[in-house]
Design a protein around this motif. Structure first.
Motif, mmCIF file in Angstrom:
data_model
loop_
_atom_site.group_PDB
_atom_site.id
_atom_site.type_symbol
_atom_site.label_atom_id
_atom_site.label_comp_id
_atom_site.label_asym_id
_atom_site.label_seq_id
_atom_site.Cartn_x
_atom_site.Cartn_y
_atom_site.Cartn_z
ATOM 1 N N GLU A 1 43.465 74.840 -40.342
ATOM 2 C CA GLU A 1 42.385 73.865 -40.514
ATOM 3 C C GLU A 1 42.836 72.699 -41.382
ATOM 4 O O GLU A 1 42.513 71.535 -41.099
ATOM 5 N N GLN A 2 43.606 72.978 -42.430
ATOM 6 C CA GLN A 2 44.099 71.905 -43.302
ATOM 7 C C GLN A 2 45.105 71.020 -42.583
ATOM 8 O O GLN A 2 45.097 69.787 -42.757
ATOM 9 N N VAL A 3 45.966 71.628 -41.770
ATOM 10 C CA VAL A 3 46.919 70.830 -40.990
ATOM 11 C C VAL A 3 46.169 69.920 -40.026
ATOM 12 O O VAL A 3 46.482 68.728 -39.897
ATOM 13 N N THR A 4 45.158 70.457 -39.361
ATOM 14 C CA THR A 4 44.369 69.656 -38.422
ATOM 15 C C THR A 4 43.701 68.472 -39.122
ATOM 16 O O THR A 4 43.700 67.352 -38.619
ATOM 17 N N ARG A 5 43.149 68.738 -40.303
ATOM 18 C CA ARG A 5 42.502 67.671 -41.067
ATOM 19 C C ARG A 5 43.501 66.584 -41.448
ATOM 20 O O ARG A 5 43.221 65.389 -41.340
ATOM 21 N N PHE A 6 44.678 67.000 -41.903
ATOM 22 C CA PHE A 6 45.728 66.059 -42.270
ATOM 23 C C PHE A 6 46.119 65.190 -41.075
ATOM 24 O O PHE A 6 46.138 63.953 -41.163
ATOM 25 N N LEU A 7 46.410 65.830 -39.952
ATOM 26 C CA LEU A 7 46.885 65.090 -38.781
ATOM 27 C C LEU A 7 45.800 64.178 -38.211
ATOM 28 O O LEU A 7 46.086 63.067 -37.758
ATOM 29 N N LYS A 8 44.555 64.634 -38.246
ATOM 30 C CA LYS A 8 43.452 63.831 -37.726
ATOM 31 C C LYS A 8 43.251 62.559 -38.547
ATOM 32 O O LYS A 8 42.936 61.495 -38.009
ATOM 33 N N GLY A 9 43.459 62.643 -39.860
ATOM 34 C CA GLY A 9 43.233 61.488 -40.722
ATOM 35 C C GLY A 9 44.427 60.585 -40.899
ATOM 36 O O GLY A 9 44.286 59.458 -41.391
ATOM 37 N N ALA A 10 45.611 61.043 -40.507
ATOM 38 C CA ALA A 10 46.832 60.272 -40.749
ATOM 39 C C ALA A 10 46.905 59.036 -39.863
ATOM 40 O O ALA A 10 46.474 59.054 -38.711
ATOM 41 N N THR A 11 47.453 57.963 -40.425
ATOM 42 C CA THR A 11 47.699 56.732 -39.670
ATOM 43 C C THR A 11 49.156 56.334 -39.841
ATOM 44 O O THR A 11 49.800 56.703 -40.820
ATOM 45 N N SER A 12 49.672 55.592 -38.893
ATOM 46 C CA SER A 12 51.051 55.119 -39.001
ATOM 47 C C SER A 12 51.229 54.294 -40.275
ATOM 48 O O SER A 12 50.339 53.544 -40.682
ATOM 49 N N HIS A 13 52.390 54.452 -40.897
ATOM 50 C CA HIS A 13 52.635 53.853 -42.210
ATOM 51 C C HIS A 13 53.434 52.553 -42.068
ATOM 52 O O HIS A 13 54.462 52.526 -41.382
ATOM 53 N N PRO A 14 53.001 51.464 -42.723
ATOM 54 C CA PRO A 14 53.720 50.185 -42.615
ATOM 55 C C PRO A 14 55.176 50.300 -43.075
ATOM 56 O O PRO A 14 55.441 50.681 -44.225
#
Length: 229
Positions: free
Chosen positions: A141-154
């Motif tokens: 569940e924590q991995v899913t939350r992390f991946l769902k909220g992540a955005t590409s980094h400048p």
């Protein structure tokens, strides 16, 4: 009581601190999670590394914060470390959470080569995959939350060099080493830890303790505010 400015690492925004902020506030502290330019709800905003340094300094000045504990996780240790010296006597302590630290004239990519990956993704560092999170003490569940909220980094934030005016060893600092990500914080941090102003704290968890052990991380941060510089 302290004013915490919380800055998460690559791909993440202020949302990453949602479980860390409440116990700090319950202890009487003010907490100000910050999203850096180009990430999360600020995606699309152009950003280089000095943009991120200015983001942090501007937040402290905008809110007229004193007794500041600046917290930088992972990549964000680099801009947080630079911002710490620029806010002067507003600073109580800087906390590096399993973080990179700034070295004058050097960039994140000097120690973690990402240039080719950035070039292949139109100037951005793409988020991790679930496989990259393995072994870091995270539930599914924590991995899913992390991946769902992540955005590409400048990408420019990772390739531009840091700018320090004084040795980082002079700052009052706590370094939090997350042991599932390796027990050795590396030669630069080991050198800094020889300073009387620096303290080492170990956590038996992975690289993203704001997800895997948020209550324990909050306790560590609360304790750091009381450590003499």
């Amino acid at each position: 009581m302290a004013n915490y400015v919380l800055v998460a690492g690559a791909w993440l925004g202020s949302w990453a601190w949602e479980e860390v902020a409440p116990p700090l506030r319950a202890a009487g502290h003010e907490v100000h999670p910050l999203t850096l330019s180009g990430l999360a709800e600020r995606s699309g905003v152009p950003a280089g590394q000095q943009t991120h340094v200015r983001d942090i300094v501007a937040e402290v000045e905008r809110l007229d914060l004193r007794d500041v504990v600046l917290v930088g996780h992972s990549y964000s240790g680099i801009p947080v470390g630079q911002a710490a010296e620029r806010i002067g006597d507003r600073l109580t302590r800087v906390v590096f959470v399993d973080a990179n630290v700034p070295v004058d004239g050097r960039s994140f990519s000097d120690s973690w080569p990402v240039d080719a990956e950035i070039a292949a993704h139109e100037g951005f560092w793409p988020p991790l995959t679930a496989a990259d999170c393995a072994g870091q003490g995270l539930t599914g569940e924590q991995v899913t939350r992390f991946l769902k909220g992540a955005t590409s980094h400048p990408g420019a934030t990772l390739t531009e060099p840091a700018e320090l005016k004084a040795p980082l060893s002079g700052l009052p600092a706590t370094y939090v080493k997350c042991l599932l990500d390796g027990e050795d914080p590396g030669p630069v941090v080991n050198g800094l830890l020889r300073s009387e102003h620096w303290t080492l704290v170990r956590m038996d968890t992975g690289h993203w303790p704001m997800f895997s052990q948020p209550a324990e991380l909050a306790r560590v941060l609360a304790g750091a505010a009381g450590v003499a510089g």
